[in-house]
Design an enzyme around this catalytic site. Sequence first.
Site, PDB file in Angstrom:
ATOM      1  N   GLU A  22       5.053  -5.367   8.197  1.00  0.00           N
ATOM      2  CA  GLU A  22       3.583  -5.207   7.996  1.00  0.00           C
ATOM      3  C   GLU A  22       3.078  -6.268   7.242  1.00  0.00           C
ATOM      4  O   GLU A  22       1.854  -6.592   7.276  1.00  0.00           O
ATOM      5  CB  GLU A  22       3.533  -3.963   6.841  1.00  0.00           C
ATOM      6  CG  GLU A  22       3.526  -2.586   7.218  1.00  0.00           C
ATOM      7  CD  GLU A  22       3.682  -1.490   6.378  1.00  0.00           C
ATOM      8  OE1 GLU A  22       3.521  -0.504   6.542  1.00  0.00           O
ATOM      9  OE2 GLU A  22       3.499  -1.948   5.079  1.00  0.00           O
TER      10      GLU A  22
ATOM     11  N   HIS B 225       0.832  -1.167   0.065  1.00  0.00           N
ATOM     12  CA  HIS B 225       0.069   0.143   0.005  1.00  0.00           C
ATOM     13  C   HIS B 225       0.880   1.395  -0.195  1.00  0.00           C
ATOM     14  O   HIS B 225       0.653   2.210   0.861  1.00  0.00           O
ATOM     15  CB  HIS B 225      -1.148   0.082   1.122  1.00  0.00           C
ATOM     16  CG  HIS B 225      -0.435  -0.219   2.526  1.00  0.00           C
ATOM     17  ND1 HIS B 225      -1.038  -1.017   3.506  1.00  0.00           N
ATOM     18  CD2 HIS B 225       0.708   0.329   3.096  1.00  0.00           C
ATOM     19  CE1 HIS B 225      -0.222  -0.841   4.535  1.00  0.00           C
ATOM     20  NE2 HIS B 225       0.731  -0.094   4.329  1.00  0.00           N
TER      21      HIS B 225
ATOM     22  N   HIS C 269      10.655  -3.469   2.866  1.00  0.00           N
ATOM     23  CA  HIS C 269      11.022  -2.270   2.931  1.00  0.00           C
ATOM     24  C   HIS C 269      11.427  -1.664   4.141  1.00  0.00           C
ATOM     25  O   HIS C 269      11.050  -2.170   5.220  1.00  0.00           O
ATOM     26  CB  HIS C 269      10.024  -1.285   2.229  1.00  0.00           C
ATOM     27  CG  HIS C 269       8.657  -0.894   2.997  1.00  0.00           C
ATOM     28  ND1 HIS C 269       7.991  -2.231   3.342  1.00  0.00           N
ATOM     29  CD2 HIS C 269       8.054  -0.046   3.415  1.00  0.00           C
ATOM     30  CE1 HIS C 269       6.778  -1.882   4.138  1.00  0.00           C
ATOM     31  NE2 HIS C 269       7.000  -0.430   4.073  1.00  0.00           N
TER      32      HIS C 269
ATOM     33  N   HIS D 260      -0.915   4.923   9.620  1.00  0.00           N
ATOM     34  CA  HIS D 260       0.478   5.358   9.638  1.00  0.00           C
ATOM     35  C   HIS D 260       0.263   6.818  10.543  1.00  0.00           C
ATOM     36  O   HIS D 260       0.642   7.896   9.939  1.00  0.00           O
ATOM     37  CB  HIS D 260       1.027   5.586   8.415  1.00  0.00           C
ATOM     38  CG  HIS D 260       0.888   4.399   7.434  1.00  0.00           C
ATOM     39  ND1 HIS D 260       0.004   4.093   6.899  1.00  0.00           N
ATOM     40  CD2 HIS D 260       1.865   3.375   7.291  1.00  0.00           C
ATOM     41  CE1 HIS D 260       0.066   2.813   6.363  1.00  0.00           C
ATOM     42  NE2 HIS D 260       1.462   2.566   6.183  1.00  0.00           N
TER      43      HIS D 260
END
Lengths: 129, 284
Positions: B240, B12, B193, B59
């Site tokens: 995540e 996302h 990431h 977030h």
Amino acid sequence: MSLDKPYTDVPGTTIFDADMSRQGYHLNQFCMSLMKADNRARFKANERAYLDEWPMSEEQKKAVLARDLNRCIALGGNIYFLAKIGATDGKSFQQMAGSMTGLSEEEYRNMMVGGGRPIEGNRYIGEKK
Amino acid sequence: MARISASVYTSHVPAVGAALDLGKTGEPYWQAVFKGYDFSKQWLKDQKPDVIFLVYNDHANAFSLDIIPTFAIGTAPEFAVADEGWGPRPVPKVIGHPRLAAHIAQSVIQDDFDLTIVNKMDVDHGLTVPLSLMCGQPQAWPCPVIPFAVNVVQYPVPSGRRCYMLGKAIRKAIESYDEPLNVQIWGTGGMSHQLQGPRAGLINKEWDQAFLDRLIAEPEKLAAMPHIDYVREAGSEGIELVMWLIARGAMNDVNGGKPPTVRHRFYHVPASNTAVGHLILENN
């Protein structure tokens, strides 16, 4: 008894755990305040005065003023909160991430296009490549 | 009764939303990302789900450090699009499904998962970017969405195993709902990431591909993987990916049914700082 923190030997990485969160609470909440346009304008008009409204440490304030994100993280900042400072400055997430690596913006972008930072040599502190 | 027809998995990345919103989708850099979703957009139109149960993480937008819920279910009739600091994304508001969401909350909490119930919440790119990738740029999203936010920002985050078991409980809840709804469950975030510190920019293609393989073939074993493996191998934000296990735990094969069909698989590096992974599994 101390808690198990197996993530302290990952190079160039600070895990934002409950202990870091405790230290960074006001720093991160200051960042959160920048989600409001009025607050962004007030911060930009006088950064120091705006920061002084928050019960942050002097070190944290200096790190924000210097836009030293690595220092902010060492003092309890979390990247998703710190991103609000970057948004206020008109920076992209990639510019912010790159600023912590010692690479120029172009070098960082090129590294990503080239497949990113390799995992080899980056799993453990002191690991041989 | 309601049923789960398929699960969708996707990264996302916020820059994907920005690329769409700023009209950059024609650039070769972004075409390489969006082409991985051409199939998916048509597939979603054909499938016509009645509700999407969308697992994502906030977030630092809906939740500051004042309150940090580990699992939060959105039970509101609608959810506004968050201003994350760059202004809200120009995308439709998200229409919820309060009756099904309340039913799921009741069932899942009685199954020992102590959800936080959220009646007012803005949704950020974690939720809207997957919708954009799968739906393009419509005037309204194609169906109601139940937002399900997982804390993956402050450690410790829930374990892979906990997420996987939660998926099973969500499935049980949906299957006991008294309307014949076609429900999809989406797991979002990842893949490898890292957005912080001198190691920012880390990507691990081999690990990501193995994660996709194992998610399909041996999700229960994958769910046993400890947090440190995600952090070390896939970057601090790679954690995540535990959210994908919630969607996977809700599928037929791990609840006594047949193996799913892999309808689509896509992987690309990079989108901004991140490896993009995407998978569609259909129940049989």
